[in-house]
Design a protein around this motif. Structure first.
Motif, short mmCIF file in Angstrom:
data_model
loop_
_atom_site.label_atom_id
_atom_site.label_comp_id
_atom_site.label_asym_id
_atom_site.label_seq_id
_atom_site.Cartn_x
_atom_site.Cartn_y
_atom_site.Cartn_z
N SER A 160 0.83 -1.20 0.00
CA SER A 160 0.00 0.00 0.00
C SER A 160 0.86 1.25 0.00
O SER A 160 0.60 2.22 -0.72
N ASN A 161 1.93 1.24 0.80
CA ASN A 161 2.86 2.38 0.82
C ASN A 161 3.51 2.60 -0.53
O ASN A 161 3.73 3.73 -0.97
N ALA A 162 3.87 1.50 -1.20
CA ALA A 162 4.51 1.61 -2.51
C ALA A 162 3.57 2.27 -3.52
O ALA A 162 3.99 3.10 -4.33
N LEU A 163 2.31 1.90 -3.48
CA LEU A 163 1.33 2.51 -4.38
C LEU A 163 1.15 3.99 -4.06
O LEU A 163 1.02 4.83 -4.95
N LEU A 164 1.13 4.31 -2.76
CA LEU A 164 1.00 5.70 -2.32
C LEU A 164 2.16 6.54 -2.82
O LEU A 164 1.97 7.66 -3.30
N GLU A 190 -1.77 -1.62 -9.38
CA GLU A 190 -1.42 -2.90 -8.78
C GLU A 190 0.06 -2.93 -8.41
O GLU A 190 0.90 -2.46 -9.19
N PRO A 191 0.39 -3.49 -7.25
CA PRO A 191 1.80 -3.59 -6.85
C PRO A 191 2.48 -4.77 -7.53
O PRO A 191 1.90 -5.84 -7.67
N ARG A 210 9.99 -4.98 -0.04
CA ARG A 210 10.21 -3.59 0.38
C ARG A 210 9.60 -2.65 -0.65
O ARG A 210 9.50 -2.98 -1.83
N GLU A 211 9.25 -1.44 -0.21
CA GLU A 211 8.67 -0.47 -1.13
C GLU A 211 9.59 -0.18 -2.32
O GLU A 211 9.14 0.05 -3.44
N GLN A 212 10.91 -0.21 -2.05
CA GLN A 212 11.87 0.09 -3.12
C GLN A 212 11.80 -0.93 -4.25
O GLN A 212 12.18 -0.63 -5.39
N ASN A 213 11.34 -2.13 -3.96
CA ASN A 213 11.27 -3.21 -4.94
C ASN A 213 9.85 -3.41 -5.47
O ASN A 213 9.61 -4.33 -6.24
N ILE A 214 8.92 -2.57 -5.06
CA ILE A 214 7.52 -2.72 -5.49
C ILE A 214 7.12 -1.51 -6.32
O ILE A 214 7.19 -0.37 -5.85
N VAL A 215 6.73 -1.77 -7.55
CA VAL A 215 6.32 -0.69 -8.45
C VAL A 215 4.81 -0.69 -8.59
O VAL A 215 4.14 -1.72 -8.45
N SER A 216 4.27 0.48 -8.85
CA SER A 216 2.83 0.67 -9.06
C SER A 216 2.56 0.62 -10.56
O SER A 216 3.16 1.38 -11.33
N LEU A 217 1.67 -0.29 -10.97
CA LEU A 217 1.41 -0.47 -12.40
C LEU A 217 -0.07 -0.45 -12.70
O LEU A 217 -0.89 -0.91 -11.90
N CYS A 218 -0.42 0.06 -13.88
CA CYS A 218 -1.79 -0.09 -14.37
C CYS A 218 -1.99 -1.57 -14.72
O CYS A 218 -1.02 -2.32 -14.88
#
Length: 263
Positions: A160-164, A190-191, A210-218
């Motif tokens: 959730s933080n990564a998407l934010l 989507e993460p 970790r957030e650094q390794n999670i990207v937000s994608l359509c």
């Protein structure tokens, strides 16, 4: 199938009818459903000197029968353990099996990820308190164990933080179409773990969730990475954008090595 035809009686018999070395050397041709039997037959005649034209009537259907039954990995294992098979063919079988196991792991992670996203969607509401800054302190790897349907632990808060951090926009292109979530004021993205969680064994002592390794994608870009034939344009951009962040938390990886996880 003719009742007198016993060539499908078991995997070993079917594989012997195809020819173990032939199965390995033309493995990806037999696997490719877009190639017609005639095209494969011509290639066999052209590249396999021991092949006779009348052999193709049973060889190709039997090879494809192995794939249709989902027995190709077991067939490769039989070949690897067959001392009478040419050593070069056995070594090629080992390489193909290793590649196929990576694909199997990637598919399983995709299934796990979809279940995780469904749970994440239910947890994202506009009142939820989320962190907006990266925590760049290295963290040890999470324990690998079975949790519901997922093999690797995933944190809904971290995703959730990564998407934010991405503003609930697609990190490939912020102008990609998105829609508003039904249970939130946030856009739906989507993460996606850029370095897949099944790669954890290659990064001992490093937490990949970790957030650094999670990207937000359509949805389009996310599915393209999992199922698309041409992913380099999307994957390379994400890699370049995240390379420095990954290094901060102990994930050192070249694009070539990252690409191998997406075979």
């Amino acid at each position: 199938m003719d009742k007198k035809d016993t060539k499908y009686i078991d995997l070993n018999t079917t594989l012997s009818a195809v020819g173990k070395a032939v199965f390995v050397n033309f493995y990806y041709d037999f696997k490719n459903a877009s190639l017609s039997d005639n095209v494969i037959a011509e290639k066999l005649l052209r590249e396999n000197l021991n092949t006779k034209s009348d052999n193709q009537n049973f060889r190709i259907p039997r090879a494809r029968h192995i794939f249709a039954e989902g027995n190709q990995l077991d067939a490769l294992k039989i070949i690897i353990d067959s001392s009478r098979v040419d050593p070069m063919a056995r070594e090629k079988a080992r390489l193909i099996l290793a590649e196929e196991l990576v694909r199997t792991q990637a598919f399983k992670e995709c299934v796990d990820e979809r279940g995780f996203i469904e749970a994440l969607n239910k947890s994202i509401v506009y009142t939820e308190q989320r962190e907006s800054e990266y925590n760049n302190n290295p963290e040890p790897a999470k324990e690998t164990r079975l949790i519901q349907t997922s093999r690797y632990q995933r944190s809904k808060k971290v995703s959730s933080n990564a998407l934010l951090k991405a503003g609930f926009l697609c990190e490939v292109n912020a102008e990609h179409p998105v829609f508003v979530r039904k249970n939130s004021n946030d856009n739906y993205t989507e993460p996606h773990h850029l370095v897949p969680l099944f790669a954890q064994k290659d990064f001992p002592g490093v937490n990949l969730d970790r957030e650094q390794n999670i990207v937000s994608l359509c949805s389009h870009c996310h599915n393209l990475l999992h199922y698309g034939a041409d992913i380099d344009g999307v994957l390379y951009k994400l890699y370049i954008d995240r390379k420095d962040l990954l290094q901060l938390i102990g994930i050192e990886i070249s694009y070539e090595d990252l690409r191998k996880y997406y075979l």
